[in-house]
Design a protein around this motif. Sequence first.
Motif, PDB file in Angstrom:
ATOM      1  N   TYR A  30     121.630  -8.467  -9.279  1.00 40.78           N
ATOM      2  CA  TYR A  30     120.827  -9.210  -8.306  1.00 40.78           C
ATOM      3  C   TYR A  30     121.633  -9.360  -7.024  1.00 40.78           C
ATOM      4  O   TYR A  30     122.840  -9.544  -7.063  1.00 40.78           O
ATOM      5  N   VAL A  31     120.942  -9.292  -5.890  1.00 38.23           N
ATOM      6  CA  VAL A  31     121.581  -9.469  -4.588  1.00 38.23           C
ATOM      7  C   VAL A  31     121.137 -10.816  -4.049  1.00 38.23           C
ATOM      8  O   VAL A  31     119.939 -11.123  -4.021  1.00 38.23           O
ATOM      9  N   GLU A  32     122.119 -11.617  -3.638  1.00 36.31           N
ATOM     10  CA  GLU A  32     121.789 -12.902  -3.016  1.00 36.31           C
ATOM     11  C   GLU A  32     121.066 -12.600  -1.709  1.00 36.31           C
ATOM     12  O   GLU A  32     121.559 -11.831  -0.891  1.00 36.31           O
ATOM     13  N   LEU A  36     114.700 -14.491   0.601  1.00 32.58           N
ATOM     14  CA  LEU A  36     113.809 -14.549  -0.555  1.00 32.58           C
ATOM     15  C   LEU A  36     113.797 -15.919  -1.218  1.00 32.58           C
ATOM     16  O   LEU A  36     112.950 -16.184  -2.065  1.00 32.58           O
ATOM     17  N   ASP A  37     114.729 -16.780  -0.854  1.00 35.71           N
ATOM     18  CA  ASP A  37     114.795 -18.097  -1.480  1.00 35.71           C
ATOM     19  C   ASP A  37     113.526 -18.910  -1.282  1.00 35.71           C
ATOM     20  O   ASP A  37     113.207 -19.771  -2.080  1.00 35.71           O
ATOM     21  N   VAL A  38     112.806 -18.614  -0.206  1.00 34.96           N
ATOM     22  CA  VAL A  38     111.583 -19.372   0.074  1.00 34.96           C
ATOM     23  C   VAL A  38     110.445 -18.960  -0.854  1.00 34.96           C
ATOM     24  O   VAL A  38     109.484 -19.692  -1.031  1.00 34.96           O
ATOM     25  N   LEU A  39     110.565 -17.785  -1.441  1.00 39.25           N
ATOM     26  CA  LEU A  39     109.496 -17.312  -2.317  1.00 39.25           C
ATOM     27  C   LEU A  39     109.597 -17.963  -3.685  1.00 39.25           C
ATOM     28  O   LEU A  39     110.666 -18.377  -4.116  1.00 39.25           O
ATOM     29  N   GLU A  40     108.457 -18.017  -4.361  1.00 43.18           N
ATOM     30  CA  GLU A  40     108.469 -18.578  -5.699  1.00 43.18           C
ATOM     31  C   GLU A  40     109.330 -17.734  -6.607  1.00 43.18           C
ATOM     32  O   GLU A  40     109.301 -16.513  -6.569  1.00 43.18           O
ATOM     33  N   GLU A  41     110.088 -18.402  -7.437  1.00 47.56           N
ATOM     34  CA  GLU A  41     110.969 -17.722  -8.381  1.00 47.56           C
ATOM     35  C   GLU A  41     110.177 -16.722  -9.225  1.00 47.56           C
ATOM     36  O   GLU A  41     109.105 -17.034  -9.718  1.00 47.56           O
ATOM     37  N   GLY A  42     110.695 -15.545  -9.319  1.00 50.81           N
ATOM     38  CA  GLY A  42     110.076 -14.564 -10.206  1.00 50.81           C
ATOM     39  C   GLY A  42     109.076 -13.630  -9.559  1.00 50.81           C
ATOM     40  O   GLY A  42     108.683 -12.649 -10.160  1.00 50.81           O
ATOM     41  N   GLU A  43     108.654 -13.912  -8.317  1.00 49.35           N
ATOM     42  CA  GLU A  43     107.667 -13.044  -7.682  1.00 49.35           C
ATOM     43  C   GLU A  43     108.298 -11.908  -6.896  1.00 49.35           C
ATOM     44  O   GLU A  43     107.659 -10.910  -6.622  1.00 49.35           O
ATOM     45  N   CYS A  44     109.571 -12.087  -6.536  1.00 50.95           N
ATOM     46  CA  CYS A  44     110.240 -11.082  -5.721  1.00 50.95           C
ATOM     47  C   CYS A  44     111.731 -11.132  -6.012  1.00 50.95           C
ATOM     48  O   CYS A  44     112.325 -12.208  -6.055  1.00 50.95           O
ATOM     49  N   ARG A  45     112.322  -9.968  -6.223  1.00 56.46           N
ATOM     50  CA  ARG A  45     113.761  -9.895  -6.500  1.00 56.46           C
ATOM     51  C   ARG A  45     114.396  -8.791  -5.669  1.00 56.46           C
ATOM     52  O   ARG A  45     113.812  -7.730  -5.490  1.00 56.46           O
ATOM     53  N   HIS A  46     115.587  -9.065  -5.183  1.00 52.80           N
ATOM     54  CA  HIS A  46     116.375  -8.072  -4.458  1.00 52.80           C
ATOM     55  C   HIS A  46     117.473  -7.617  -5.419  1.00 52.80           C
ATOM     56  O   HIS A  46     118.265  -8.430  -5.881  1.00 52.80           O
ATOM     57  N   ILE A  47     117.477  -6.331  -5.717  1.00 50.15           N
ATOM     58  CA  ILE A  47     118.446  -5.788  -6.666  1.00 50.15           C
ATOM     59  C   ILE A  47     119.107  -4.537  -6.094  1.00 50.15           C
ATOM     60  O   ILE A  47     118.625  -3.960  -5.119  1.00 50.15           O
ATOM     61  N   GLN A  48     120.195  -4.138  -6.735  1.00 49.58           N
ATOM     62  CA  GLN A  48     120.817  -2.854  -6.452  1.00 49.58           C
ATOM     63  C   GLN A  48     121.135  -2.198  -7.784  1.00 49.58           C
ATOM     64  O   GLN A  48     121.519  -2.881  -8.739  1.00 49.58           O
ATOM     65  N   PHE A  49     120.949  -0.877  -7.816  1.00 47.38           N
ATOM     66  CA  PHE A  49     121.339  -0.137  -9.012  1.00 47.38           C
ATOM     67  C   PHE A  49     121.825   1.248  -8.620  1.00 47.38           C
ATOM     68  O   PHE A  49     121.365   1.815  -7.632  1.00 47.38           O
ATOM     69  N   LEU A  63     113.876  -3.856  -3.302  1.00 52.62           N
ATOM     70  CA  LEU A  63     113.090  -5.081  -3.322  1.00 52.62           C
ATOM     71  C   LEU A  63     111.952  -4.840  -4.312  1.00 52.62           C
ATOM     72  O   LEU A  63     111.188  -3.889  -4.153  1.00 52.62           O
ATOM     73  N   VAL A  64     111.879  -5.669  -5.356  1.00 49.80           N
ATOM     74  CA  VAL A  64     110.836  -5.537  -6.368  1.00 49.80           C
ATOM     75  C   VAL A  64     109.985  -6.800  -6.297  1.00 49.80           C
ATOM     76  O   VAL A  64     110.507  -7.908  -6.351  1.00 49.80           O
ATOM     77  N   TYR A  65     108.662  -6.619  -6.151  1.00 52.41           N
ATOM     78  CA  TYR A  65     107.800  -7.789  -6.034  1.00 52.41           C
ATOM     79  C   TYR A  65     106.458  -7.533  -6.720  1.00 52.41           C
ATOM     80  O   TYR A  65     106.093  -6.402  -7.013  1.00 52.41           O
ATOM     81  N   THR A  66     105.742  -8.641  -6.955  1.00 57.49           N
ATOM     82  CA  THR A  66     104.465  -8.551  -7.673  1.00 57.49           C
ATOM     83  C   THR A  66     103.346  -8.114  -6.730  1.00 57.49           C
ATOM     84  O   THR A  66     103.399  -8.337  -5.523  1.00 57.49           O
ATOM     85  N   LEU A  67     102.331  -7.540  -7.331  1.00 56.90           N
ATOM     86  CA  LEU A  67     101.145  -7.117  -6.603  1.00 56.90           C
ATOM     87  C   LEU A  67     100.463  -8.338  -5.964  1.00 56.90           C
ATOM     88  O   LEU A  67      99.999  -8.279  -4.832  1.00 56.90           O
ATOM     89  N   ILE A 143     119.935   3.996  -0.428  1.00 57.08           N
ATOM     90  CA  ILE A 143     118.527   4.319  -0.221  1.00 57.08           C
ATOM     91  C   ILE A 143     117.732   3.058  -0.551  1.00 57.08           C
ATOM     92  O   ILE A 143     117.904   2.470  -1.615  1.00 57.08           O
ATOM     93  N   ALA A 144     116.896   2.643   0.372  1.00 53.27           N
ATOM     94  CA  ALA A 144     116.100   1.434   0.158  1.00 53.27           C
ATOM     95  C   ALA A 144     114.821   1.795  -0.587  1.00 53.27           C
ATOM     96  O   ALA A 144     114.172   2.792  -0.279  1.00 53.27           O
ATOM     97  N   LEU A 145     114.497   0.977  -1.575  1.00 52.81           N
ATOM     98  CA  LEU A 145     113.232   1.126  -2.294  1.00 52.81           C
ATOM     99  C   LEU A 145     112.443  -0.159  -2.137  1.00 52.81           C
ATOM    100  O   LEU A 145     112.996  -1.258  -2.222  1.00 52.81           O
ATOM    101  N   ASP A 146     111.160   0.009  -1.927  1.00 47.80           N
ATOM    102  CA  ASP A 146     110.220  -1.101  -1.852  1.00 47.80           C
ATOM    103  C   ASP A 146     109.296  -0.889  -3.046  1.00 47.80           C
ATOM    104  O   ASP A 146     108.542   0.085  -3.068  1.00 47.80           O
ATOM    105  N   VAL A 147     109.385  -1.768  -4.044  1.00 49.25           N
ATOM    106  CA  VAL A 147     108.681  -1.549  -5.308  1.00 49.25           C
ATOM    107  C   VAL A 147     107.705  -2.690  -5.566  1.00 49.25           C
ATOM    108  O   VAL A 147     108.096  -3.846  -5.665  1.00 49.25           O
TER     109      VAL A 147
END
Length: 187
Positions: A30-32, A36-49, A63-67, A143-147
Amino acid sequence: MANYKNEGFDPEEISALKEECLQEGKSFIYVEDDDLDVLEEGECRHIQFPGKYQGQEVIFDTLVYTLRLHHSSLVYEMAVEEVQKTFPTYVPPEERKSNYKITPELEEEAETALTEIIEEIEETETVKVQEHVEVDMDSDYGIALDVCLNVDEITDEVIEDFITHFQANTLSLDTTLYSFSSAEDEE
């Protein structure tokens, strides 16, 4: 040492990320992200892999987020644009500079109009969204991904599943168009 313009392609950076993932016991970290802190927990996450792109090792800054979140963001942006046609001086709270001034009456009028427009957009299902993965090769880091995924929450399991299928090139996205209503959230 080679000098990499984009650190996300640097083998030392990739190695360090792999080590961090190993320590976490996951295929990602997880990336701090203060934005994204303003968003509800669990709806959007910033990660690196770490992964491979066209045979080359790279870091995917993702950036992984819900529909549902994607839908509500688009509806909100559309509604703000409409409100600004009637109230050109209106600036949404999250975009206001410290010197922004608006009368309480005007703000209340604009906020009421905003709420009504959002409800209308949702009722008429003007905005429809679907799962997607956008790749940005011009990212500053890797490489940035928007998921965007049709799940209720972005959990470790959802992320691991995405990464597994993404890396194996077996990712199957739902092409169905969806529309959501904030009234569903209140039930």
